[in-house]
Design a protein around this motif. Sequence first.
Motif, short mmCIF file in Angstrom:
data_model
loop_
_atom_site.label_atom_id
_atom_site.label_comp_id
_atom_site.label_asym_id
_atom_site.label_seq_id
_atom_site.Cartn_x
_atom_site.Cartn_y
_atom_site.Cartn_z
N ASN A 1 35.92 48.49 63.47
CA ASN A 1 35.68 49.08 62.15
C ASN A 1 34.52 48.39 61.43
O ASN A 1 33.72 49.04 60.76
N GLU A 2 34.45 47.07 61.56
CA GLU A 2 33.34 46.32 60.95
C GLU A 2 32.01 46.73 61.56
O GLU A 2 31.02 46.93 60.85
N LYS A 3 31.99 46.83 62.89
CA LYS A 3 30.76 47.23 63.57
C LYS A 3 30.38 48.67 63.21
O LYS A 3 29.19 48.99 63.07
N THR A 4 31.39 49.54 63.09
CA THR A 4 31.12 50.93 62.73
C THR A 4 30.47 51.02 61.35
O THR A 4 29.49 51.74 61.15
N GLU A 5 31.03 50.27 60.40
CA GLU A 5 30.45 50.24 59.05
C GLU A 5 29.02 49.69 59.08
O GLU A 5 28.12 50.22 58.42
N LYS A 6 28.82 48.65 59.88
CA LYS A 6 27.49 48.06 60.01
C LYS A 6 26.50 49.07 60.59
O LYS A 6 25.35 49.16 60.16
N PHE A 7 26.98 49.84 61.56
CA PHE A 7 26.13 50.84 62.22
C PHE A 7 25.69 51.93 61.23
O PHE A 7 24.51 52.26 61.13
N TYR A 8 26.65 52.49 60.48
CA TYR A 8 26.30 53.56 59.55
C TYR A 8 25.42 53.03 58.41
O TYR A 8 24.50 53.72 57.96
N ARG A 9 25.68 51.82 57.98
CA ARG A 9 24.84 51.24 56.92
C ARG A 9 23.42 51.03 57.43
O ARG A 9 22.45 51.31 56.71
N ALA A 10 23.27 50.55 58.66
CA ALA A 10 21.93 50.34 59.23
C ALA A 10 21.19 51.66 59.39
O ALA A 10 19.98 51.74 59.16
N MET B 1 27.30 61.67 57.17
CA MET B 1 27.12 62.34 55.89
C MET B 1 28.02 61.73 54.82
O MET B 1 27.59 61.48 53.68
N GLU B 2 29.27 61.47 55.17
CA GLU B 2 30.21 60.86 54.23
C GLU B 2 29.73 59.47 53.81
O GLU B 2 29.82 59.10 52.63
N LYS B 3 29.21 58.71 54.77
CA LYS B 3 28.71 57.36 54.45
C LYS B 3 27.46 57.43 53.58
O LYS B 3 27.29 56.62 52.66
N ILE B 4 26.58 58.38 53.86
CA ILE B 4 25.35 58.53 53.05
C ILE B 4 25.72 58.76 51.59
O ILE B 4 25.14 58.13 50.69
N LEU B 5 26.66 59.66 51.35
CA LEU B 5 27.08 59.94 49.97
C LEU B 5 27.76 58.73 49.33
O LEU B 5 27.57 58.45 48.14
N LYS B 6 28.53 58.00 50.12
CA LYS B 6 29.19 56.79 49.62
C LYS B 6 28.15 55.75 49.19
O LYS B 6 28.23 55.19 48.08
#
Length: 386
Positions: free
Chosen positions: A185-194, A224-229
Amino acid sequence: MKIISVLEDFGENENTIITLVPQTKDDLFTIYQIIDKEDEVIFKKLFTTKKDEVNRKTSTDLVNLRLKILSYEFDIKEEYLRYKGVTVADDTNTANLDVPVGKFLSFSVTYEHQFTIFKHHFNKYAKRLLKEALELETKSDTAAVVLQEGISHVCLLTASSTILKQKTEISMPKKKDATDINKFNEKTEKFYRATYNAMMKNFNFDELRMIILCSPGFYAKALMEKILKYAEKEQNNSILENQEMFIIAHCSTGYLQGITEVLRDPEYSTVLQNTKLIKEIQIMDDFFEHLNKDDNKAWYGKEEIKRAAKLEAVETLLITDTVLKSDDIDERETFLDLTYNIEQSGGRVFVFSTLQSHGEELGRLKGLACILKYPIPDLDEILENK
């Protein structure tokens, strides 16, 4: 592209003199198409000259040089456009002041300095390219992010190419227990943020009309959800007020081929039909569909198409930039006249870049094909019997 001036020289050389400053990769592409062998340019280059033959002192200065072009190298992805040539006499008295005529040199086109092109044959094609370079609607207004687990590609789509601006790749751990799930989950968040950061770095959201997010599975929707967040957290109004520019699409791979899949998919073609790139892909698909049906409406080959043009039977002409940029001036003018005559008779003309995949496809058909207004089953036989 910033155009400083365009002047017609009706003197001995009858040059068209174009002074400009390139600003984007697309501008390099336009320059690559406009400048031919034997054309001349004035450009700035750091050059070392001897100041004193006795003491052999040297000086390195930024000087103007005038060259006759002999060859070139071009890579649009690397923003690399390099010419080789030989210095020639300069009647403007602004170049080659400390450099002898006949010296072989090379230079790379940069975004820093203006340079001048002395165009010997400023034909209809070159004029159209220059005009298109100045029109806002021909600039890149479409972007794409294609992704899958742990890897994303942030791209701009232009008439000339799919340009990879940034690739993000993060190794994702396997989910075997609770600890691994937390790491995942940490890596996933890091990936979308990058990936989001790469978009912020490479996209001008105020100028883009469309951003395609495509992936196998659910990754595009999650992005898309992460971009809006992230945009909400940063109060990024360029995104929050223009959410309709985003299109979520499905493809089979998170690599660049996935973008081509989406552009070819009828499900998205209505939304994407205003972009030049999708129109070219659709035209290629139409051509091959007629060819596979063998309905005598799809033809390729120079002589066949010339004959069809004389009959005013060409509905759509497909031609590569390589054919229109032939080193043979007479041949080039022949095909420029062909495109003009087809347009005058109500046909459409699409010029394909051989730097793009569908342009390569057309190149394998000798760079010239057409779709007819009506079937002509004996078009090649007519030619054989002439």
